[in-house]
Scaffold this active site. Structure first.
Site, PDB file in Angstrom:
ATOM      1  N   ASP A   1       0.853  -1.182   0.000  1.00 18.82           N
ATOM      2  CA  ASP A   1       0.000   0.000   0.000  1.00 18.82           C
ATOM      3  C   ASP A   1       0.891   1.235   0.000  1.00 18.82           C
ATOM      4  O   ASP A   1       1.895   1.275   0.712  1.00 18.82           O
ATOM      5  CB  ASP A   1      -0.870  -0.026   1.268  1.00 18.82           C
ATOM      6  CG  ASP A   1      -1.806   1.145   1.360  1.00 18.82           C
ATOM      7  OD1 ASP A   1      -2.903   1.055   0.798  1.00 18.82           O
ATOM      8  OD2 ASP A   1      -1.437   2.144   2.005  1.00 18.82           O
TER       9      ASP A   1
ATOM     10  N   HIS B   1      -5.306  14.091  -9.771  1.00 19.53           N
ATOM     11  CA  HIS B   1      -5.345  12.672 -10.124  1.00 19.53           C
ATOM     12  C   HIS B   1      -4.405  12.325 -11.273  1.00 19.53           C
ATOM     13  O   HIS B   1      -3.926  11.188 -11.357  1.00 19.53           O
ATOM     14  CB  HIS B   1      -6.785  12.254 -10.457  1.00 19.53           C
ATOM     15  CG  HIS B   1      -7.655  12.231  -9.245  1.00 19.53           C
ATOM     16  ND1 HIS B   1      -7.715  11.151  -8.399  1.00 19.53           N
ATOM     17  CD2 HIS B   1      -8.480  13.171  -8.725  1.00 19.53           C
ATOM     18  CE1 HIS B   1      -8.546  11.413  -7.412  1.00 19.53           C
ATOM     19  NE2 HIS B   1      -9.024  12.638  -7.578  1.00 19.53           N
TER      20      HIS B   1
ATOM     21  N   ASP C   1      -1.950   9.285 -10.904  1.00 15.93           N
ATOM     22  CA  ASP C   1      -1.867   8.166 -11.847  1.00 15.93           C
ATOM     23  C   ASP C   1      -0.433   7.899 -12.270  1.00 15.93           C
ATOM     24  O   ASP C   1      -0.017   6.750 -12.413  1.00 15.93           O
ATOM     25  CB  ASP C   1      -2.723   8.441 -13.081  1.00 15.93           C
ATOM     26  CG  ASP C   1      -4.214   8.366 -12.802  1.00 15.93           C
ATOM     27  OD1 ASP C   1      -4.601   7.834 -11.736  1.00 15.93           O
ATOM     28  OD2 ASP C   1      -4.989   8.837 -13.657  1.00 15.93           O
TER      29      ASP C   1
ATOM     30  N   GLU D   1      -4.646   2.479  -4.151  1.00 14.10           N
ATOM     31  CA  GLU D   1      -3.186   2.532  -4.086  1.00 14.10           C
ATOM     32  C   GLU D   1      -2.587   1.221  -3.583  1.00 14.10           C
ATOM     33  O   GLU D   1      -1.441   1.167  -3.165  1.00 14.10           O
ATOM     34  CB  GLU D   1      -2.738   3.696  -3.202  1.00 14.10           C
ATOM     35  CG  GLU D   1      -2.990   3.513  -1.718  1.00 14.10           C
ATOM     36  CD  GLU D   1      -4.396   3.863  -1.250  1.00 14.10           C
ATOM     37  OE1 GLU D   1      -4.601   3.890  -0.023  1.00 14.10           O
ATOM     38  OE2 GLU D   1      -5.285   4.098  -2.072  1.00 14.10           O
TER      39      GLU D   1
END
Length: 104
Positions: free
Chosen positions: A24, A37, A41, A67
């Site tokens: 994570d 975002h 990405d 994630e």
């Protein structure tokens, strides 16, 4: 690879024994909140590429959700897996994202 592709790949294996590692990205929400975002990405893509580069071709790496990433290590020794896990953490921790956006 995404979660669906991950499940398909594992299901194709004749021998499904091995180890599953779940990773994570800490504080990832703050990256999306601060930089958007599009940058988020790019961060996810770079992390995925780094994970893939650090494992064997027979290992399966996928972004599972958000994630979170999963890596399936078929037929891996548990002591070796500890070393690989440490190497993955070090490799991802050493990533430099400053080229993604001048604000980073």
């Amino acid at each position: 690879m995404n979660r669906h592709g991950f499940h398909q790949s594992v299901n194709k294996l004749d021998d499904k024994s091995g180890f599953l590692l779940i990773a994570d990205i800490n504080n990832f929400k703050s990256i999306n909140d601060r930089f958007g975002h599009n940058i988020g990405d790019k961060v996810l893509h770079r992390v995925a590429q780094t994970l893939k580069e650090q494992v064997r071709g027979s290992d399966i790496v996928a972004r599972y959700v958000g994630e979170k990433f999963v890596i399936f290590f078929p037929s891996q020794d548990s002591d070796q897996l500890k070393l690989i896990s440490h190497r993955l953490i070090c490799s991802v921790s050493a990533l430099d994202f400053s080229d993604l956006n001048e604000n980073l």
